[in-house]
Design an enzyme around this catalytic site. Sequence first.
Site, short mmCIF file in Angstrom:
data_model
loop_
_atom_site.label_atom_id
_atom_site.label_comp_id
_atom_site.label_asym_id
_atom_site.label_seq_id
_atom_site.Cartn_x
_atom_site.Cartn_y
_atom_site.Cartn_z
N ASP A 11 37.85 52.05 -16.39
CA ASP A 11 37.40 52.87 -15.28
C ASP A 11 37.55 52.06 -13.99
OD1 ASP A 11 35.30 51.03 -15.31
OD2 ASP A 11 33.72 52.53 -15.48
N CYS A 69 35.16 48.18 -18.49
CA CYS A 69 34.37 48.86 -17.46
C CYS A 69 33.71 47.75 -16.63
CB CYS A 69 33.37 49.84 -18.05
SG CYS A 69 32.04 49.13 -19.03
N GLY A 70 32.79 48.08 -15.79
CA GLY A 70 32.19 47.07 -14.92
C GLY A 70 31.55 45.93 -15.68
N GLY A 72 31.32 46.06 -19.32
CA GLY A 72 31.82 46.08 -20.68
C GLY A 72 30.86 46.73 -21.65
N GLY A 74 29.04 49.70 -21.33
CA GLY A 74 29.28 51.14 -21.49
C GLY A 74 30.52 51.41 -22.32
#
Length: 150
Positions: A11, A69-70, A72, A74
Site C-alpha cells: 500500500d 505496508c507501513g 508490516g 496489517g
Amino acid sequence: MTNMKVGIAADHGGFELNQIIQSFLLSLNYEVIDFGAYEKNDFDDYPDFVIPLSKAVAAMELEKGIAICGSGVGAAIAANKIAGVRASLITDHFSAHQGVEDDDMNLLCLGGRITGFAVARELVKVFLEAKFSGGEKYVRRLNKIKVLEK
C-alpha cells in the site's frame, strides 16, 4: 540464477520500499509479479493488494510472496486470513530464514516505515533462499495448523 516466481504487494506505506525490492529482485533474476499499488495513493488500503497476493501464494501460482505496508503488521494480519498462507512480519536475519526452514513461511511481511532499504534487501534475499527442512516435528506442527484452516 533463479527463475523463482515471487509476488509483491504494497500500500502507500510500503510503496517506496516495494519499488526498491522489485528492482533488487529483478537484478537477481527473480520473476516478479506486482500486485500493486501501482502509484502512491495515501488513501489506499493494504488488504486490496495483500489479499490477491495471498490468494496467489495459497494457490501456488507463486513460490513466495512479499507484502509491505507501513508497519508490516496489517499486511501480516490480512495475509494470514487466507488458508495456506504462512506469513510473518520479519525484522531480523535469523527469523527470515528460520521462518521458512521450520515453519514453511511462504509470505514475508515488511514495514515500509520501519525497515531500512539495505536491511530489507538482506531479509528478502535470505527469505527467498531459505528452504523448508521438512523435519518431522515441523510437519507435525504445520498439520495442526492446517486442521484449523478447514
